[in-house]
Design a protein around this motif. Sequence first.
Motif, mmCIF file in Angstrom:
data_model
loop_
_atom_site.group_PDB
_atom_site.id
_atom_site.type_symbol
_atom_site.label_atom_id
_atom_site.label_comp_id
_atom_site.label_asym_id
_atom_site.label_seq_id
_atom_site.Cartn_x
_atom_site.Cartn_y
_atom_site.Cartn_z
ATOM 1 N N ASP A 447 0.830 -1.204 0.000
ATOM 2 C CA ASP A 447 0.000 0.000 0.000
ATOM 3 C C ASP A 447 0.866 1.256 0.000
ATOM 4 O O ASP A 447 0.516 2.264 -0.622
ATOM 5 N N GLU A 448 2.014 1.185 0.680
ATOM 6 C CA GLU A 448 2.917 2.341 0.763
ATOM 7 C C GLU A 448 3.435 2.726 -0.624
ATOM 8 O O GLU A 448 3.461 3.906 -0.988
ATOM 9 N N LYS A 449 3.829 1.720 -1.402
ATOM 10 C CA LYS A 449 4.348 2.016 -2.749
ATOM 11 C C LYS A 449 3.240 2.475 -3.686
ATOM 12 O O LYS A 449 3.446 3.355 -4.523
ATOM 13 N N ARG A 450 2.066 1.880 -3.562
ATOM 14 C CA ARG A 450 0.941 2.338 -4.390
ATOM 15 C C ARG A 450 0.587 3.783 -4.061
ATOM 16 O O ARG A 450 0.249 4.566 -4.939
ATOM 17 N N GLU A 451 0.678 4.129 -2.789
ATOM 18 C CA GLU A 451 0.368 5.496 -2.373
ATOM 19 C C GLU A 451 1.385 6.474 -2.960
ATOM 20 O O GLU A 451 1.042 7.604 -3.316
ATOM 21 N N LYS A 452 2.634 6.022 -3.095
ATOM 22 C CA LYS A 452 3.682 6.870 -3.679
ATOM 23 C C LYS A 452 3.370 7.179 -5.144
ATOM 24 O O LYS A 452 3.554 8.313 -5.612
ATOM 25 N N VAL A 453 2.875 6.172 -5.860
ATOM 26 C CA VAL A 453 2.487 6.380 -7.257
ATOM 27 C C VAL A 453 1.297 7.335 -7.334
ATOM 28 O O VAL A 453 1.257 8.242 -8.177
ATOM 29 N N ASP A 455 0.505 9.625 -5.224
ATOM 30 C CA ASP A 455 0.966 10.968 -4.872
ATOM 31 C C ASP A 455 1.590 11.666 -6.075
ATOM 32 O O ASP A 455 1.318 12.846 -6.333
ATOM 33 N N MET A 456 2.408 10.934 -6.842
ATOM 34 C CA MET A 456 3.010 11.525 -8.040
ATOM 35 C C MET A 456 1.948 11.803 -9.094
ATOM 36 O O MET A 456 2.055 12.778 -9.859
#
Length: 486
Positions: A447-453, A455-456
């Motif tokens: 979920d953390e990495k998906r949230e990073k995408v 956010d961008m």
Amino acid sequence: MKKAELVFIPTTGISHLLSSVEVAKLLVDRDERLSITFLIMKLSSDPKIDRFINSVSKACTRIRFIDLPKDEPDSNEPKMIFFSLIEAQKPHVKDEVSKLVSQSESSPDSPTLSGFVLDMFCTPMIDVANEFGVPSYIFLASGAASLGLQFYVQALHDEQKVDPTEFKGSDAELVMPCLANPLPAKVLPFFMLDKEWLPLFLGLARRFRESKGIIINTFEELESHAIDSFSKVKGNTPPVYPVGPILNLNRDDDHDCDEESDKYKDIKQWLDEQPLSSVVYLCFGSMGSFGAVQVKEIACGLEQSGHRFLWSLRKPPPKGEMELHPSDHTNPRDILPEGFLDRTANIGKIIGWAPQTDILAHPSVGGFVSHCGWNSILESIWFGVPIATWPLYAEQQLNAFMLIVELGLGVEIKMDYRREFNWDGSENVISAGEIERGVRCLMELSDEKREKVKDMSGKSRKALENGGSSCTWLGRFIQDSVDHLP
């Protein structure tokens, strides 16, 4: 109020034309003084390009298109045809621009020629712009890091007398201003490692430095390190204008013909039936196709992953030939493993042509296995869809490195996979196991990495809004290119 005219010269082919037209739309929407003329080069007729041009001409009265006469390229070498075509068009460009200038001089209401905006491959047209005494700007359809790499390699060759082709097959890592991390030589674009291609691209970089400025299809928040590096590097580096992401999101023209409209409806209906973020989409660009061995490995990897998939499967060109637009398979069963379509009927769909932005925008799509073309990367970021990297050619290995190492916005199937520009029938093969692993990593992303995408994705949209970084840079370009007129 003095009116101004910019002459845009894109290269042949739909992908570069799409993004350059989107820049033109932004410019005329932003400043009512501006009008833009596109001079169109064609190797052959392309109904998709013709439909696109017609739709833009109807919608935008201050953007017009002029087809240049078709010339036979003065070369039998496939890799030289592209460049000889551009060189051969210089007299035709001069003729058309002369007509524009004459019209401007004879009518006070006609716009004044303000400058040329040239596709990254059209640098020979700088000579024509110089004849008319107007500045040239480059439009770069790839990212800022790609530009920084070109300048770095050109300076390495010209100033430090290093032959970049010696990096081929080496484990060297290159430290350069445009990247925060050392770049493995194995992900250098193939044209920097090939003795025949290298002089052509060194020539492009040298001519970039002659331009008045470079418009880049990127945005500050995505490539801040690379963009900042240009102001810090010594030497003749033109100003850069990051005005992206430049995307053609309204692709209704793609669905104009009945056949493609039916395909679109079929794809949409299938996606509508899938659970949220459950589908991995596989597409390898306008030139992306594989031979029978690799196709079977992809099929096995997908089946073993157990994830739902939508796969744009294209037919490779005949052995030894190169096609800009691969065709669809008449019957995919002929190339897929026996029984594959039956076994995966409930979780997968094989397609040919793909309405990519519509697919990436669909809520059922949760991942994208991509060749890492720059347009595809920007589209995936815009829609917040993470990428598994599988680069094929051009600067795509660098783009994969950017996604994974510099930005942390993707996962790796391969980062250094490459295919020569002229296929000889042989190919490197990525195993089903590697593909399965990559698909699982992509679709089971934290979920953390998906949230990073995500956010961008939000930053990409804000960049284009009033007061956003790209909106501000677009204003600076207009100021520099138009406001100097008397």
